[in-house]
Structures are given as C-alpha cells and as structure tokens.
Design a protein around this motif. Structure first.
Motif, PDB file in Angstrom:
ATOM      1  N   ASP A  36       0.836  -1.190   0.000  1.00 27.43           N
ATOM      2  CA  ASP A  36       0.000   0.000   0.000  1.00 27.43           C
ATOM      3  C   ASP A  36       0.879   1.250   0.000  1.00 27.43           C
ATOM      4  O   ASP A  36       2.104   1.178   0.169  1.00 27.43           O
ATOM      5  CB  ASP A  36      -0.954   0.014   1.211  1.00 27.43           C
ATOM      6  N   TYR A  37       0.225   2.359  -0.195  1.00 28.56           N
ATOM      7  CA  TYR A  37       0.898   3.669  -0.309  1.00 28.56           C
ATOM      8  C   TYR A  37       1.781   3.946   0.907  1.00 28.56           C
ATOM      9  O   TYR A  37       2.942   4.352   0.776  1.00 28.56           O
ATOM     10  CB  TYR A  37      -0.168   4.771  -0.455  1.00 28.56           C
ATOM     11  N   ALA A  38       1.223   3.683   2.118  1.00 28.08           N
ATOM     12  CA  ALA A  38       1.958   4.031   3.343  1.00 28.08           C
ATOM     13  C   ALA A  38       3.262   3.237   3.443  1.00 28.08           C
ATOM     14  O   ALA A  38       4.311   3.784   3.798  1.00 28.08           O
ATOM     15  CB  ALA A  38       1.075   3.769   4.559  1.00 28.08           C
ATOM     16  N   ALA A  39       3.207   1.929   3.092  1.00 27.22           N
ATOM     17  CA  ALA A  39       4.415   1.091   3.192  1.00 27.22           C
ATOM     18  C   ALA A  39       5.461   1.551   2.172  1.00 27.22           C
ATOM     19  O   ALA A  39       6.659   1.615   2.470  1.00 27.22           O
ATOM     20  CB  ALA A  39       4.042  -0.374   2.964  1.00 27.22           C
ATOM     21  N   PHE A  40       4.991   1.878   0.965  1.00 27.96           N
ATOM     22  CA  PHE A  40       5.911   2.334  -0.093  1.00 27.96           C
ATOM     23  C   PHE A  40       6.540   3.667   0.301  1.00 27.96           C
ATOM     24  O   PHE A  40       7.758   3.860   0.197  1.00 27.96           O
ATOM     25  CB  PHE A  40       5.122   2.452  -1.407  1.00 27.96           C
ATOM     26  N   GLU A  41       5.704   4.571   0.801  1.00 27.73           N
ATOM     27  CA  GLU A  41       6.212   5.882   1.209  1.00 27.73           C
ATOM     28  C   GLU A  41       7.229   5.747   2.343  1.00 27.73           C
ATOM     29  O   GLU A  41       8.288   6.385   2.332  1.00 27.73           O
ATOM     30  CB  GLU A  41       5.060   6.801   1.649  1.00 27.73           C
TER      31      GLU A  41
END
Ligand SMILES: *Cc1c(COP(=O)(O)O)cnc(C)c1O
Length: 385
Positions: A36-41
């Motif tokens: 998800d976005y949070a993990a990638f960020e």
C-alpha cells in the motif's frame, strides 16, 4: 563458560532457525513490490528498510553478507560483483574524506589494485605512495597525514607479510583508515579486524567461492564505513552482486573450513619437499607464526626456479596443474610470472610487482596431495633435463 562457536559450526548453521529451508531462497527479482501507499512511502523516505530494488539490497545477497560479517568479526558487510568492485568502491568511498586524500599502499600489491590507484585515483587528485611491508609496522611516522593505508598480507605473487597489529596501532594514532585484502588467508587463517584493521576486502572469486564458478567481492568493516559504501559507491557505481552468485557463495562458505584445511595440508607437504629440490631456489609460502595473527597456510604459494630450469617445459609437462589465472578453486593451477609481467603493460613491472622472471605461482587445489606432488616432481625433472 561457553565461548563463541567455532567458525566451522557457524558456517554450517542452517539458514532457518526452526522449520523451513536450510539454504536461503534465491530471490531472483529486480524489484520488490509494496502492499500500500503508506508502506511504499515509508520505504522511500527511509523509515523502513524493506527490500526495494536489487541494485540496492536483495535478501539472498544479504544472507551472504551477514555470514561474511560474522566470519570476519565486523559490524557489517557489503557484497559486490567482483573483488575489484569491492576494492574500488571502498577506496573511492574513503577517498571522499577530503579533496587530495592521501593513500599509502603496500608494495607488490595485486596488479589491478595498483592500476586502480595509478590510473583512476591519482588522476582524480588522490596522492598515492608505496611502502614496504616492514615500513607499515616499523615506521611509526609513515602514516602521518595519510587518510587510507591499503594493505595486502601476504602481498600478491611474492607473498610478503605485514605485522598487522603494529601497523594498525600506528594507523589508529594517526587517524588513518586501514584496508586489508584478506583473500589469500580467508578468515579461517587470519582475522584482521581482531588485529585492529578497520576494513577487510575480499576477492570472493577465490577461496570464499572455492569452486571456480563465480566472480564476486565483499567488504567487511564498521557500520560507518560499510554504510558509506552502501549509500554511495555501491548503488552509484553499481557493481552489485547478483542473487544467484550470492547463493553460490553461501554454498561455497559451507565447506570453507574443510577446504582450507585440505589446501593447508597439501601446501605443508609441498613446502617441506620443495625445500629439498635442487631445481627450486626459493619457496614463498607464509605459514602460521610468519607474522602475528596468521594461523595457517593457504594453498597459494610461489617458487623461484634455478637458472636452466625451462619454465615453458615445466608448465607443459604438468598433468594436474592447468595454466590459468585466478586461484583458490578445487583445481590446481600454475602461473609463470614472466607471462603476467608481459601482460601487465607496466614499465618496470618486475620492480613494481616484486616479481622475478624465475618465479612461478602455484595454486594447490583439492586433488590428492601425493598425485599433485608426483606430477610436479616429474615435470621439474623434465624441465631440468
Ligand atoms: C583476484 C584478486 C583480486 C580481484 O578480484 P576479482 O574478483 O577478480 O575482481 C583482488 N585481490 C587479490 C589478492 C586477488 O587475487
């Protein structure tokens, strides 16, 4: 009281602690996807260290790196696509210390390390000087104002040794970083970090692999130095070790101790018998106690042949020893120095690399020692006739 486990036990420890595979899986992938976005960020911002891209980090490569850090007793390790990848990334990272950095190198260093210093670092403004192995131990002022001491012990071809604890103590006093190429001894026979050396580099293409099927390198050192290499010279110069090669190296490491013991037993037999051969004027093969911290003999040695011994006939008379560069594999090899001197293209190569045209290097493999000796003894007789 229990001490640390011996190297042989640590090297043969299965990869999974509990149920699961006993060898690391080969993660043959260029990139790692995120959920998800949070993990990638979080990963992109440096808030997590999940694998992202294989040029930067890969779990199979990390398995090899952690074995090497443990073996050499360093805080961290970083692997490369070749020994020269490891050496160049290390020297370039350390030369960034300041413009006009100074490097003091031991004489008779591996020829491509010499070319790196002369053809790449010197034109970039790095000051390079060369000194005898003794000078690093005996001259307490040699390293004043020097940023990096680049060392091999033993040195290439002539196999001269350095007193590492003394050299490291002088370096500490002057704030000089010490880098040592430990490919010849391996951590089985020499653990330079315990002698005070800061950074160990290896051509893992040699004994670490042991099977003559991989070209690779590794650097072991403090978290600070390895971190700098990981941040800058590994990803930006890009000589990253591939996952399959890392898996082969882990496989090689499993048998490093018994291989080194067999190379040593064969080398002991050769050193003993070569000393009594009239065709041989000198045997260069440092063993235990040649210098503090060296606890064994490896299978790479050099001999000097008497005038009148025909080196091409010697080489052609051998059955088990093949002509070839490199060393540290299962197979025995012979390299006449005269050929490498011509190939090096360096003016004054004999002085620069300390090599006489009568010198021949032998890499003793894992064949039966008596078969190997019979082969060499017969070829020496042919070459003398
Ligand atoms: C072979 C060798 C190297 C270079 O290693 P590669 O893996 O061939 O790049 C460096 N140092 C020593 C002592 C070597 O013998």
């Amino acid at each position: 009281m229990t001490g640390p486990l011996s190297i042989a036990t640590r090297l043969t420890k299965p990869w999974s602690d509990g149920a699961g595979p006993i060898t690391p899986p080969i993660q043959q992938t260029s990139l790692f996807a995120f959920d998800d976005y949070a993990a990638f960020e979080a990963r992109m911002m440096g808030a997590s260290d999940e694998p992202l891209y294989t040029r930067v980090q890969n779990p199979t490569v990390a398995a090899f790196e952690s074995m090497m850090a443990d073996l050499e007793g360093g805080a961290a390790a970083v692997a490369f696509a070749s020994g020269m990848g490891a050496i160049s990334a290390t020297l370039l990272a350390l030369a960034l210390a300041r413009p006009g950095a100074r490097v003091a190198c031991v004489e008779h260093v591996y020829p491509d390390a010499y070319r790196l210093l002369e053809r790449v670092l010197r034109p970039m403004g790095v000051e390079v000087s060369y000194h005898s192995p003794e000078a690093f131990a005996e001259d307490a002022e040699l390293l004043r104002g020097v940023d990096v001491a680049y060392l091999e012990s033993p040195t290439s071809m002539v196999l001269d040794v350095i007193d590492l604890p003394r050299a490291a103590a002088h370096a500490r006093r002057h704030g000089t970083m010490t880098v040592l190429d430990n490919s010849w001894a391996t951590p089985v026979h020499q653990r330079p970090i315990e002698s005070g050396i800061d950074v160990v580099v290896h051509s893992a293409s040699k004994y670490i692999s042991g099977h003559s099927d991989t070209v690779a390198g590794v650097v072991v050192g403090t978290a600070e130095v390895v971190g700098k290499i990981r941040d800058l010279t590994l990803p930006l110069l890009g000589a990253k070790l591939a996952p399959f090669e890392a898996w082969l190296l882990v496989r090689g490491l499993r048998t490093l101790v018994p291989r080194m013991r067999m190379h040593e037993a064969t080398a002991n037999l050769f050193v003993d018998r070569l000393a009594r051969r009239p065709e041989v004027t000198r045997v260069r093969s440092p063993g235990p106690n040649a210098t503090p911290g060296l606890t064994g003999r490896s299978g790479l040695l050099s001999i000097e042949l008497a005038e009148g011994i025909d080196i091409p006939r010697l080489a052609d008379g051998l059955k088990h020893f093949r002509l070839g560069v490199s060393w540290g594999g299962f197979e025995s090899l012979i390299v006449p120095a005269a050929i490498t001197l011509k190939q090096s293209g360096e003016k004054n190569a004999p002085q620069r690399f300390g090599v006489s045209p009568r010198l021949v290097r032998l890499s003793l493999g894992l064949e039966d020692a008596e078969d190997l000796w019979a082969d060499l003894a017969a070829a020496l007789e042919v070459a003398a006739a």
